[in-house]
Design an enzyme around this catalytic site. Structure first.
Site, PDB file in Angstrom:
ATOM      1  N   LYS A 174       5.421 -18.349  -2.633  1.00 14.73           N
ATOM      2  CA  LYS A 174       5.889 -18.062  -3.992  1.00 14.73           C
ATOM      3  C   LYS A 174       6.526 -16.682  -4.015  1.00 14.73           C
ATOM      4  O   LYS A 174       5.850 -15.658  -3.926  1.00 14.73           O
ATOM      5  CB  LYS A 174       4.747 -18.112  -5.016  1.00 14.73           C
ATOM      6  CG  LYS A 174       5.329 -18.199  -6.436  1.00 14.73           C
ATOM      7  CD  LYS A 174       4.543 -17.507  -7.514  1.00 14.73           C
ATOM      8  CE  LYS A 174       4.790 -16.043  -7.688  1.00 14.73           C
ATOM      9  NZ  LYS A 174       6.079 -15.644  -8.247  1.00 14.73           N
ATOM     10  N   GLU A 249      -1.925  -6.801   0.605  1.00 17.15           N
ATOM     11  CA  GLU A 249      -1.093  -5.625   0.906  1.00 17.15           C
ATOM     12  C   GLU A 249      -0.645  -5.087  -0.444  1.00 17.15           C
ATOM     13  O   GLU A 249       0.208  -5.692  -1.108  1.00 17.15           O
ATOM     14  CB  GLU A 249       0.136  -6.028   1.735  1.00 17.15           C
ATOM     15  CG  GLU A 249      -0.183  -6.656   3.070  1.00 17.15           C
ATOM     16  CD  GLU A 249      -0.645  -5.651   4.113  1.00 17.15           C
ATOM     17  OE1 GLU A 249      -0.619  -4.436   3.836  1.00 17.15           O
ATOM     18  OE2 GLU A 249      -1.049  -6.090   5.195  1.00 17.15           O
ATOM     19  N   CYS A 283       6.316   0.268  -0.945  1.00 15.26           N
ATOM     20  CA  CYS A 283       4.875   0.515  -1.066  1.00 15.26           C
ATOM     21  C   CYS A 283       4.479   1.779  -0.321  1.00 15.26           C
ATOM     22  O   CYS A 283       3.568   2.481  -0.729  1.00 15.26           O
ATOM     23  CB  CYS A 283       4.099  -0.677  -0.535  1.00 15.26           C
ATOM     24  SG  CYS A 283       4.572  -1.138   1.140  1.00 15.26           S
ATOM     25  N   GLU A 384       1.388   4.768  -9.103  1.00 13.76           N
ATOM     26  CA  GLU A 384       2.543   4.377  -8.296  1.00 13.76           C
ATOM     27  C   GLU A 384       3.747   4.192  -9.224  1.00 13.76           C
ATOM     28  O   GLU A 384       3.744   3.311 -10.083  1.00 13.76           O
ATOM     29  CB  GLU A 384       2.233   3.063  -7.580  1.00 13.76           C
ATOM     30  CG  GLU A 384       3.315   2.655  -6.624  1.00 13.76           C
ATOM     31  CD  GLU A 384       3.002   1.326  -5.949  1.00 13.76           C
ATOM     32  OE1 GLU A 384       2.485   0.418  -6.627  1.00 13.76           O
ATOM     33  OE2 GLU A 384       3.293   1.197  -4.754  1.00 13.76           O
TER      34      GLU A 384
END
Ligand code: NAP
Length: 490
Positions: A174, A249, A283, A384
């Site tokens: 997905k 992750e 990331c 973040e």
């Protein structure tokens, strides 16, 4: 021209139950394509087809070196179509063509490395502890769900699909809603390379419905997820209920540390690449910069000057270094973080706004931004941002530096710039991170494990052992004793 209106369910191309969605080019807001969207019923169908395909005797019994050939063919086909994939991904994500080309080639490399690793992955004879021979063997899980984010679609798809197939599973992929096109293209490539029907389904659609249905489905035996920490925690909770293995992750807020003895040119180039390439949508972006106070102001002045010279533009334009962000909504979120930092008293050293003028006004651009004077407890240092925003912080002594660098819920990556190798090694071992780069940054190798600690994730991808993450271990005991087991004889 690829037809994106159809989705790939259990080896069949057909309309998705969820209708169609738009893919928008963030460089100018234009429509790239309308693509098919899956429904929960499509998930059921894909899982059922996956089970049939994974149980097929030919696939189950396929020897590793034969399966490896299939993976090589997929890798070759990705490489052969790298230009087309790159152009599509640039239109879908805004990224520069240089980057999307590299991502396509990295996906090809992932398939080839995984093929080589598969051919040479040994099961073990374990040391016997009695009159029996013991073996540790590994088997496929069955149907694996792979859920990927929007920032590097082809590379993250390959990173999950290659080892999952190598391990003998079927995969339901997905992709993220904003960037589904390249995953549909990927499915066409994999199909043409000869993967038996049903082993891969690609189901674009909203995470909250399609993604959630994949995670909860009783027929899905593992989830491999890359994305935000909030979503990762939700998936882990459901996996806990199902007692299903999950690899996560997740996000990061990675520190980069510069000592006075560093090669300053290298450090500046590495820091700029670490935070401003991919427009910071990475990331492992080095988003917190710690510079020793003795060189902080001079270093920052040079960094600001170099940053102001970065070329911001369309991903298709040659020479562009900072391309638009993936989506207008995401650009606005990045802008809101910078405004909040300013309101909290931080200083904007450069950037701090969207560029204006012809070529920029219709796109989701944001200028590379450096912020100083922020409180380390504030959102700009702790959360973040996932955009081209760097926050600079001076440090005096190493213990305080380590405490601040580790003062984060995240633990994905770290960069250290120094010529003192003993110091670099000692510091690298004290920082809570899955990867530490010393005198370099944001370099990747498929042969080296990758993953995070703390809220940056669980489990590792890549490396030879990456295939094992998609397998279940089984132990075999072979009795060798010429006598019957003694217990029954009293
Ligand atoms: P996200 O919102 O967590 O989405 C990631 C994927 O999960 C998308 O496909 C999303 O689908 C899906 N999803 C959302 N809600 C779901 C649910 N309830 N159940 C199942 N799936 C669900 O993250 P993102 O904004 O796309 O990506 C950015 C994040 O990814 C950042 O935090 C970044 O650090 C992280 N990331 C980590 C790594 C790593 O290797 N550590 C690499 C790249 C990115 P929709 O798009 O349809 O919502």
């Amino acid at each position: 021209m690829t037809d994106f209106s159809q989705i790939f369910v259990g080896g069949q191309w057909r309309a998705g139950g969820g209708g169609l969605a738009d893919s928008i080019d963030p460089a100018d807001g234009s429509l790239v394509a309308r693509h098919g969207v899956a429904s929960v019923a499509d998930v059921d169908e894909a899982v059922a087809a996956g089970h049939r395909a994974a149980a097929d005797a030919e696939w189950r019994g396929m020897l590793p070196h034969v399966r490896a050939r299939l993976l090589h063919r997929i890798g070759d086909a990705i490489e052969a179509q790298a230009e087309e994939i790159a152009a599509l991904q640039t239109a879908d994500t805004g990224k520069t063509l240089g980057e999307t080309r590299a991502l396509a080639l990295s996906a090809a490399g992932t398939f080839r490395y995984t093929a080589a690793a598969l051919e040479t992955l040994d099961d073990a004879l374990t040391t016997p502890r009695g009159p029996f021979m013991t073996m540790s063997v590994h088997e496929p899980i069955g149907v694996v769900g792979a859920i990927t984010p929007w920032n590097s679609p082809i590379a993250s798809d390959a990173q999950k699909v290659a080892p999952a197939l190598a391990a003998g599973n079927a995969v339901i992929l997905k992709p993220a809603e904003w960037t589904s096109l390249v995953s549909l293209k990927f499915a066409r490539i994999v199909e043409a390379a000869g993967l038996p029907a049903g082993l891969l389904s690609v189901l674009p659609g909203p995470g909250a419905t399609v993604g959630d249905a994949i995670v909860r489905h009783p027929g899905v035996g593992k989830i491999s997820f890359t994305g935000g920490t909030v979503t990762g925690k939700r998936i882990a909770a459901i996996a806990g209920e199902k007692l299903m293995p999950v690899s996560l992750e997740l996000g990061g807020k990675s520190p980069t540390i510069v000592f006075p003895d560093a090669d300053i040119d290298h450090a500046i180039a590495g820091i700029m690449f670490g935070i401003f390439s991919s427009s910071g949508q990475s990331c492992i972006a080095g988003s917190r910069l710690f510079v020793h106070r003795s060189i902080h102001d001079a270093f920052l002045a040079r960094l600001v000057e170099r940053t102001q010279a970065l070329r911001v533009g369309r991903g298709t334009q040659s020479g562009t270094q900072v391309a638009p962000l993936v989506h207008f909504a995401h650009r606005d979120k990045v802008a809101a973080y910078v405004e909040a930092a300013q309101a909290d008293g931080a200083r904007i050293m450069c950037g701090g706004s969207a560029p204006r003028g012809a070529g920029y006004d219709d796109g989701a651009y944001y200028l590379p931004t450096i912020i100083a004077g922020a409180d380390h407890a504030s959102a700009i240092c702790q959360e973040e941002v996932f955009g081209p925003v760097l926050v600079a912080i001076p440090f005096d002594d190493e213990d305080h530096l380590v405490a601040q660098a580790n003062d984060s819920v995240y633990g994905l990556a770290c960069g250290i710039w120094t010529r003192d190798f003993a110091r670099a090694y000692a510091l690298a071992r004290r920082i809570a991170a899955g990867t530490v780069w010393i005198n370099t940054y944001k370099q990747f190798s498929i042969s080296t494990p990758f993953g995070g600690v703390k809220e940056s994730g669980m489990g590792r991808e890549k490396g030879r052992e990456g295939i094992r993450a998609y397998m279940q271990q089984k132990s075999l005991y072979w009795g060798l004793d010429p006598q019957p087991l003694p217990w029954a004889n009293g």
